[in-house]
Design an enzyme around this catalytic site. Sequence first.
Site, PDB file in Angstrom:
ATOM      1  N   CYS A   1       0.840  -1.204   0.000  1.00  0.00           N
ATOM      2  CA  CYS A   1       0.000   0.000   0.000  1.00  0.00           C
ATOM      3  C   CYS A   1       0.875   1.254   0.000  1.00  0.00           C
ATOM      4  O   CYS A   1       0.569   2.242  -0.676  1.00  0.00           O
ATOM      5  CB  CYS A   1      -0.941   0.003   1.198  1.00  0.00           C
ATOM      6  SG  CYS A   1      -2.353  -1.121   1.045  1.00  0.00           S
TER       7      CYS A   1
ATOM      8  N   HIS B   1      -0.503 -10.375  -4.393  1.00  0.00           N
ATOM      9  CA  HIS B   1       0.383  -9.994  -5.495  1.00  0.00           C
ATOM     10  C   HIS B   1       0.723 -11.230  -6.310  1.00  0.00           C
ATOM     11  O   HIS B   1       0.689 -12.357  -5.820  1.00  0.00           O
ATOM     12  CB  HIS B   1       1.659  -9.330  -4.971  1.00  0.00           C
ATOM     13  CG  HIS B   1       2.420 -10.156  -3.975  1.00  0.00           C
ATOM     14  ND1 HIS B   1       2.056 -10.199  -2.645  1.00  0.00           N
ATOM     15  CD2 HIS B   1       3.499 -10.956  -4.105  1.00  0.00           C
ATOM     16  CE1 HIS B   1       2.890 -11.002  -2.008  1.00  0.00           C
ATOM     17  NE2 HIS B   1       3.773 -11.485  -2.867  1.00  0.00           N
TER      18      HIS B   1
ATOM     19  N   HIS C   1      -6.073  -2.450  -1.228  1.00  0.00           N
ATOM     20  CA  HIS C   1      -5.752  -3.626  -0.413  1.00  0.00           C
ATOM     21  C   HIS C   1      -6.999  -4.516  -0.332  1.00  0.00           C
ATOM     22  O   HIS C   1      -7.713  -4.533   0.668  1.00  0.00           O
ATOM     23  CB  HIS C   1      -5.295  -3.197   0.984  1.00  0.00           C
ATOM     24  CG  HIS C   1      -4.645  -4.284   1.766  1.00  0.00           C
ATOM     25  ND1 HIS C   1      -3.296  -4.342   2.011  1.00  0.00           N
ATOM     26  CD2 HIS C   1      -5.162  -5.390   2.340  1.00  0.00           C
ATOM     27  CE1 HIS C   1      -3.010  -5.416   2.709  1.00  0.00           C
ATOM     28  NE2 HIS C   1      -4.142  -6.067   2.932  1.00  0.00           N
TER      29      HIS C   1
ATOM     30  N   HIS D   1       3.719 -12.739  -9.034  1.00  0.00           N
ATOM     31  CA  HIS D   1       5.080 -12.617  -9.558  1.00  0.00           C
ATOM     32  C   HIS D   1       5.062 -13.002 -11.039  1.00  0.00           C
ATOM     33  O   HIS D   1       4.729 -14.140 -11.379  1.00  0.00           O
ATOM     34  CB  HIS D   1       6.025 -13.594  -8.848  1.00  0.00           C
ATOM     35  CG  HIS D   1       6.149 -13.400  -7.369  1.00  0.00           C
ATOM     36  ND1 HIS D   1       7.256 -12.854  -6.782  1.00  0.00           N
ATOM     37  CD2 HIS D   1       5.297 -13.704  -6.350  1.00  0.00           C
ATOM     38  CE1 HIS D   1       7.101 -12.822  -5.466  1.00  0.00           C
ATOM     39  NE2 HIS D   1       5.916 -13.344  -5.175  1.00  0.00           N
TER      40      HIS D   1
ATOM     41  N   GLY E   1       5.952 -19.363   1.229  1.00  0.00           N
ATOM     42  CA  GLY E   1       6.936 -18.319   0.973  1.00  0.00           C
ATOM     43  C   GLY E   1       6.363 -16.921   0.924  1.00  0.00           C
ATOM     44  O   GLY E   1       7.083 -15.976   0.591  1.00  0.00           O
TER      45      GLY E   1
HETATM   46  P1  5GP Z   1       6.109 -13.036  -1.504  1.00  0.00           P
HETATM   47  O1  5GP Z   1       7.331 -13.741  -0.925  1.00  0.00           O
HETATM   48  O2  5GP Z   1       5.241 -12.434  -0.434  1.00  0.00           O
HETATM   49  O3  5GP Z   1       5.339 -13.899  -2.461  1.00  0.00           O
HETATM   50  O4  5GP Z   1       6.696 -11.868  -2.409  1.00  0.00           O
HETATM   51  C1  5GP Z   1       7.055 -10.623  -1.891  1.00  0.00           C
HETATM   52  C2  5GP Z   1       8.049 -10.032  -2.856  1.00  0.00           C
HETATM   53  O5  5GP Z   1       8.184  -8.661  -2.557  1.00  0.00           O
HETATM   54  C3  5GP Z   1       9.463 -10.644  -2.761  1.00  0.00           C
HETATM   55  O6  5GP Z   1       9.809 -11.213  -4.013  1.00  0.00           O
HETATM   56  C4  5GP Z   1      10.350  -9.461  -2.381  1.00  0.00           C
HETATM   57  O7  5GP Z   1      11.610  -9.476  -3.024  1.00  0.00           O
HETATM   58  C5  5GP Z   1       9.510  -8.268  -2.804  1.00  0.00           C
HETATM   59  N1  5GP Z   1       9.752  -7.079  -2.030  1.00  0.00           N
HETATM   60  C6  5GP Z   1       9.875  -6.985  -0.677  1.00  0.00           C
HETATM   61  N2  5GP Z   1      10.056  -5.704  -0.303  1.00  0.00           N
HETATM   62  C7  5GP Z   1      10.056  -4.968  -1.447  1.00  0.00           C
HETATM   63  C8  5GP Z   1      10.200  -3.567  -1.705  1.00  0.00           C
HETATM   64  O8  5GP Z   1      10.354  -2.727  -0.815  1.00  0.00           O
HETATM   65  N3  5GP Z   1      10.141  -3.185  -2.997  1.00  0.00           N
HETATM   66  C9  5GP Z   1       9.977  -4.071  -4.028  1.00  0.00           C
HETATM   67  N4  5GP Z   1       9.952  -3.583  -5.266  1.00  0.00           N
HETATM   68  N5  5GP Z   1       9.820  -5.399  -3.814  1.00  0.00           N
HETATM   69  C10 5GP Z   1       9.857  -5.837  -2.537  1.00  0.00           C
HETATM   70 ZN    ZN Z   2      -1.762  -3.312   1.169  1.00  0.00          ZN
END
Ligand code: 5GP
Ligand code: ZN
Length: 107
Positions: free
Chosen positions: A7, A100, A46, A102, A93
């Site tokens: 957010c 979100h 959100h 990827h 993970g």
């Molecule tokens: P998750 O592990 O929750 O599926 O993915 C979270 C993603 O957010 C990770 O791949 C991590 O590298 C990315 N991430 C964490 N903090 C930041 C940030 O401050 N900026 C950006 N651009 N990505 C972030």
């Molecule tokens: Zn949020």
Amino acid sequence: MTDCLFCKIVAKEIPSTPVGETDLIYAFRDIAPTAPTHVLLIPKEHLASSAGDLGSDDGPWMADLFVLAAQIAADEGLDDGWRLITNVGPAAGQTVFHIHFHLMGGW
Ligand code: 5GP
Ligand code: ZN
């Protein structure tokens, strides 16, 4: 949500590198990429903490997100294929609890 990292990224309180957006979706580069192209796509609001919280009324923004993902994949030249992944819960993970996806490719 005030203490949500993503957010704050949408609100530009935390800087990010934009890759694309629609009225509903924001796409930006992952800060710690694990693929040559690694982009995160999020709803600007959100709306859910993970894909485990979705309902049938989430269809419109989800469709927007998938269309934008395909546009970014084309823009990034991911002609050989790409992945669109969402982690649900810490055991999978997930570390940020603003839903979100990827977008990964370019290997
Ligand atoms: P998750 O592990 O929750 O599926 O993915 C979270 C993603 O957010 C990770 O791949 C991590 O590298 C990315 N991430 C964490 N903090 C930041 C940030 O401050 N900026 C950006 N651009 N990505 C972030
Ligand atoms: Zn949020």
